[in-house]
Design an enzyme around this catalytic site. Structure first.
Site: not given
Length: 171
Positions: A135-136, A51, A46, A139, A93-94
């Protein structure tokens, strides 16, 4: 399409709230395509627009795994409309590379959103996809998964993460 740079904690833009998308144009389609390419390249399951430094309510996800056909979701202005159950899974997480922690989430969710053409959509999910949606969407609110940790665990995270990043820079 282009692979964009993924911003890392503690980049300030990651803590800002994203604005709703009102123009469903070529720029939005390009952003979504770039995000998809960036997510797959990372690789991740994701990615949210903040991000990659864009404060718009856009997320992309694909939790299908390598053994299954792709199940790409591009969600514009996503909102969780139903939640139930409880799940405690390890997340990464990225934007917080090399750090993982167990986070409490809902186990089943329903998300309303728009596609890149502005058409309304709805998607129900459970397990990994439900976690990824939450999660997304976090963000988009300027919330990172580590913000869900207790104050003590967040303090430990900051110290560990600082060491991880110093080691990474030295390599």
């Amino acid at each position: 399409m282009a692979v964009r740079t993924i911003l890392h904690y503690p980049e300030p833009v990651l803590k800002k709230i994203s604005k709703p998308v009102v123009h469903f144009d070529e720029a939005l389609k390009q952003l979504a395509a770039d995000m998809v390419e960036t997510m797959y390249d990372a690789p991740g399951v994701g990615l949210a627009a903040p991000q990659v430094g864009v404060l718009q309510r856009v997320i992309v996800m694909d939790c299908s795994g390598k053994e299954n056909p792709p199940d790409l979701i591009v969600a514009v202005n996503p909102v969780l409309v139903e939640t139930e159950g409880e799940s405690c899974e390890e997340e990464g997480c990225l934007s917080v590379p090399e750090y993982y922690a167990v986070v409490k989430r809902f186990s089943r969710v329903t998300m309303n959103y728009q596609d890149v053409d502005g058409n309304p959509r709805q998607r129900q999910a459970e397990d990994l996809l439900a976690v990824a949606m939450q999660h997304e969407i976090d963000h988009l609110q300027g919330i990172l998964f580590v913000d869900h940790l207790s104050p003590l665990k967040r303090s430990i995270f900051r110290k560990k993460y600082q060491k991880l990043m110093q080691q990474r820079d030295e390599e």
